[in-house]
Design an enzyme around this catalytic site. Structure first.
Site, PDB file in Angstrom:
ATOM      1  N   ASP A  67     104.004  -8.220  53.058  1.00 53.82           N
ATOM      2  CA  ASP A  67     104.708  -7.601  54.188  1.00 53.82           C
ATOM      3  C   ASP A  67     106.214  -7.531  53.981  1.00 53.82           C
ATOM      4  O   ASP A  67     106.754  -8.093  53.020  1.00 53.82           O
ATOM      5  CB  ASP A  67     104.375  -8.359  55.487  1.00 53.82           C
ATOM      6  CG  ASP A  67     104.495  -9.877  55.347  1.00 53.82           C
ATOM      7  OD1 ASP A  67     105.095 -10.344  54.373  1.00 53.82           O
ATOM      8  OD2 ASP A  67     103.983 -10.580  56.226  1.00 53.82           O
ATOM      9  N   ASN A 135      99.418 -19.397  64.936  1.00 54.43           N
ATOM     10  CA  ASN A 135      98.445 -18.690  65.771  1.00 54.43           C
ATOM     11  C   ASN A 135      97.348 -18.029  64.928  1.00 54.43           C
ATOM     12  O   ASN A 135      96.588 -17.213  65.419  1.00 54.43           O
ATOM     13  CB  ASN A 135      99.157 -17.617  66.611  1.00 54.43           C
ATOM     14  CG  ASN A 135      99.879 -16.578  65.751  1.00 54.43           C
ATOM     15  OD1 ASN A 135      99.779 -16.613  64.522  1.00 54.43           O
ATOM     16  ND2 ASN A 135     100.583 -15.665  66.385  1.00 54.43           N
ATOM     17  N   HIS A 137      97.847 -16.104  62.263  1.00 53.94           N
ATOM     18  CA  HIS A 137      98.145 -14.802  61.648  1.00 53.94           C
ATOM     19  C   HIS A 137      98.132 -14.902  60.120  1.00 53.94           C
ATOM     20  O   HIS A 137      98.392 -15.957  59.545  1.00 53.94           O
ATOM     21  CB  HIS A 137      99.448 -14.186  62.187  1.00 53.94           C
ATOM     22  CG  HIS A 137     100.720 -14.801  61.712  1.00 53.94           C
ATOM     23  ND1 HIS A 137     101.878 -14.779  62.466  1.00 53.94           N
ATOM     24  CD2 HIS A 137     101.053 -15.449  60.565  1.00 53.94           C
ATOM     25  CE1 HIS A 137     102.840 -15.379  61.795  1.00 53.94           C
ATOM     26  NE2 HIS A 137     102.378 -15.795  60.648  1.00 53.94           N
ATOM     27  N   GLU A 142      98.994 -10.181  63.639  1.00 54.84           N
ATOM     28  CA  GLU A 142      98.964 -11.131  64.748  1.00 54.84           C
ATOM     29  C   GLU A 142      97.589 -11.090  65.431  1.00 54.84           C
ATOM     30  O   GLU A 142      96.798 -10.172  65.195  1.00 54.84           O
ATOM     31  CB  GLU A 142     100.062 -10.760  65.758  1.00 54.84           C
ATOM     32  CG  GLU A 142     101.484 -10.840  65.210  1.00 54.84           C
ATOM     33  CD  GLU A 142     101.994 -12.281  64.980  1.00 54.84           C
ATOM     34  OE1 GLU A 142     101.220 -13.240  65.186  1.00 54.84           O
ATOM     35  OE2 GLU A 142     103.151 -12.431  64.577  1.00 54.84           O
TER      36      GLU A 142
HETATM   37  P1  PGA Z   1     105.214 -20.509  56.635  1.00 48.52           P
HETATM   38  O1  PGA Z   1     104.627 -19.143  57.144  1.00 48.52           O
HETATM   39  O2  PGA Z   1     104.751 -20.694  55.229  1.00 48.52           O
HETATM   40  O3  PGA Z   1     106.704 -20.317  56.725  1.00 48.52           O
HETATM   41  O4  PGA Z   1     104.697 -21.580  57.545  1.00 48.52           O
HETATM   42  C1  PGA Z   1     103.292 -18.880  56.975  1.00 48.52           C
HETATM   43  C2  PGA Z   1     102.913 -17.661  57.758  1.00 48.52           C
HETATM   44  O5  PGA Z   1     103.443 -17.476  58.878  1.00 48.52           O
HETATM   45  O6  PGA Z   1     102.081 -16.895  57.270  1.00 48.52           O
END
Ligand code: PGA
Length: 244
Positions: A67, A135, A137, A142
């Site tokens: 992304d 959450n 995602h 999301e």
């Molecule tokens: P993080 O993000 O590695 O910074 O916890 C993971 C994500 O949100 O996919």
């Protein structure tokens, strides 16, 4: 889904890096899907270390990131283009033109279709690295995102923008949109490696194990995939018992 539990973030990163290095050595032209965020940073450092010490080469590898924010230039310090250069690409021998990241300044749907085409033209992704949001995602998909989704542009939720405000000197500077591989794009990868570290991900890991397959929890889509390895550390596990 195969779960591997390790002691801590350091061991998780070692385990993840070893799996990636192994796949690159088995197939020097590996199509490798990459993630940003805090979790993979140490994994990337170990890939760099191995490249420098053991000579594992990325000259024939192609990478595909999950992304990117819409509207940031690649030079912006919060762009994922910048992140990938800083934490990986500038330190290994991968040609720049072999590193694909969605173009956050592209033409909406046309850019999304182009990204899907690029992945297909390369025969699909062999190994996709993934983190997980609190959450559930994956990428910027999301809760509520269709499991059939391809690469698409999403509106960032107010809570995500709020959470990132500290990186942008104020919420008004946080982009309002991002472009992300869809869940179906991710599921088409031949192999998936998810890394889950830290107490803040405890609930997400618990839900991943105990929830059914449901669009309200995007990572549950991985249960439909035949080749997923999830590496978790003790802090993420807490009292959650991993399936055998
Ligand atoms: P993080 O993000 O590695 O910074 O916890 C993971 C994500 O949100 O996919």
């Amino acid at each position: 889904m195969k779960f591997i539990q390790v002691k801590d973030y350091k061991h998780l990163s070692r385990e993840a890096a070893d799996l990636i290095i192994n796949r690159v050595r088995q197939k020097p032209s590996l199509k490798l899907g990459l993630a940003t965020g805090e979790t993979p940073i140490e994994t990337y450092r170990l890939l760099i270390d191995d490249h420098q010490k053991n000579g594992t080469s990325y000259k024939q590898v192609k990478t595909f990131n999950l992304d990117e924010y819409v509207g940031l230039s690649g030079e912006h310090e919060q762009s994922y283009h910048y992140f990938m250069k800083k934490y990986l690409f500038d330190h290994i021998d991968i040609p720049k033109e072999c590193t694909y990241i969605p173009n956050g300044n592209g033409q909406g749907l046309a850019e999304c279709n182009l990204y899907e085409d690029i992945i297909s033209q390369h025969g699909g992704i062999d190994l996709q690295l993934l983190g997980i949001g609190r959450n559930g995602h994956i990428g910027f998909n999301e809760p509520g995102t269709s499991f059939d989704s391809k690469t698409h542009v999403i509106d960032l939720t107010p809570s995500t923008r709020e959470a990132n405000a500290r990186f942008f000197n104020g919420i008004e500077k946080v982009p309002t949109k991002a472009i992300t591989m869809g869940i179906s794009t991710i599921l088409q990868s031949k192999e998936i490696l998810m890394i889950i570290s830290g107490e803040s991900k405890r609930e997400a890991l618990h839900n991943l194990i105990h929830n059914g397959i449901d669009e309200a929890f995007p990572a549950s889509a991985l249960k439909n995939h035949p080749n997923v390895t999830v590496i978790v550390d003790e802090a993420a596990c807490g009292n959650t018992r991993l399936p055998n």
